[in-house]
Design a protein around this motif. Structure first.
Motif, short mmCIF file in Angstrom:
data_model
loop_
_atom_site.label_atom_id
_atom_site.label_comp_id
_atom_site.label_asym_id
_atom_site.label_seq_id
_atom_site.Cartn_x
_atom_site.Cartn_y
_atom_site.Cartn_z
N LYS A 3 0.43 -1.18 -0.31
CA LYS A 3 0.02 0.02 0.02
C LYS A 3 0.38 1.97 0.26
O LYS A 3 0.66 2.28 -0.50
N THR A 67 -10.88 -1.25 -3.77
CA THR A 67 -9.99 -2.05 -2.85
C THR A 67 -9.30 -1.17 -1.96
O THR A 67 -8.35 -1.59 -0.64
N ASN A 68 -8.38 -0.50 -2.51
CA ASN A 68 -7.56 0.39 -2.44
C ASN A 68 -7.61 1.57 -2.31
O ASN A 68 -7.54 2.20 -3.27
N ARG A 69 -7.14 1.94 -0.82
CA ARG A 69 -7.30 3.27 0.16
C ARG A 69 -6.90 3.99 -1.07
O ARG A 69 -7.33 5.58 -1.99
N LYS A 70 -5.47 3.98 -1.03
CA LYS A 70 -4.23 5.09 -1.39
C LYS A 70 -4.68 4.80 -3.15
O LYS A 70 -3.96 6.32 -3.56
N GLN A 72 -7.19 5.05 -4.71
CA GLN A 72 -8.06 5.67 -4.75
C GLN A 72 -7.79 7.20 -4.49
O GLN A 72 -8.38 8.57 -5.17
N LYS A 73 -7.13 7.79 -3.50
CA LYS A 73 -7.12 9.04 -3.46
C LYS A 73 -6.09 9.39 -3.86
O LYS A 73 -6.22 10.80 -4.98
N SER A 78 -13.25 6.95 -6.11
CA SER A 78 -13.40 5.43 -5.27
C SER A 78 -14.12 4.53 -5.43
O SER A 78 -13.76 3.46 -4.90
N SER A 79 -14.68 4.04 -6.75
CA SER A 79 -14.73 2.92 -7.31
C SER A 79 -15.05 2.77 -8.84
O SER A 79 -15.54 4.31 -8.97
#
Length: 123
Positions: A3, A67-70, A72-73, A78-79
């Motif tokens: 991550k 599933t990977n917030r980093k 996404q950011k 976000s999806s």
């Protein structure tokens, strides 16, 4: 993928893609004229990331982003569904991709010289 490296990998490999150059090129071609969510610049980031990470399918890329917030950011999304990825790739102006590749190749040639950037014979 670790991550902690997601953002640095995308940033490193997209650094030759001048953000302002891309946005101006996208706008001048009207590529995002009716787009509400999945803009061309975001798609480029995701598709380059998928290629570099050898992501085998739209489903895998969708799952990775979802599933990977980093990630996404980093891309500002976000999806995404597999259908959205498929439609975006289908509808993407591939002459635009050729133009972007030419721009990057020109930058590489200017920086490193033609001998180091030629993708010719390996004999």
């Amino acid at each position: 993928m670790d991550k902690n490296t997601t953002k640095s990998v995308i940033t490193e490999y997209l650094s030759p893609l001048n953000h302002n150059f891309l946005l101006a090129s996208i706008q001048s071609r009207g590529l995002d004229r009716y787009v509400k969510k999945f803009h061309t610049f975001v798609a480029l980031q995701l598709f380059v990331f998928a290629q570099l990470m050898q992501t085998p399918s739209y489903a895998s890329l969708s799952l990775l982003l979802n599933t990977n917030r980093k990630l996404q950011k980093t891309v500002g999304l976000s999806s995404i569904s597999t259908a959205q990825l498929s439609r975006k790739w289908r509808d993407l102006d591939h002459s635009f991709l050729a133009y972007v590749f030419g721009h990057i190749a020109g930058q590489a040639t200017q920086k490193f010289g033609s001998a180091k950037t030629t993708m010719g014979d390996t004999d």
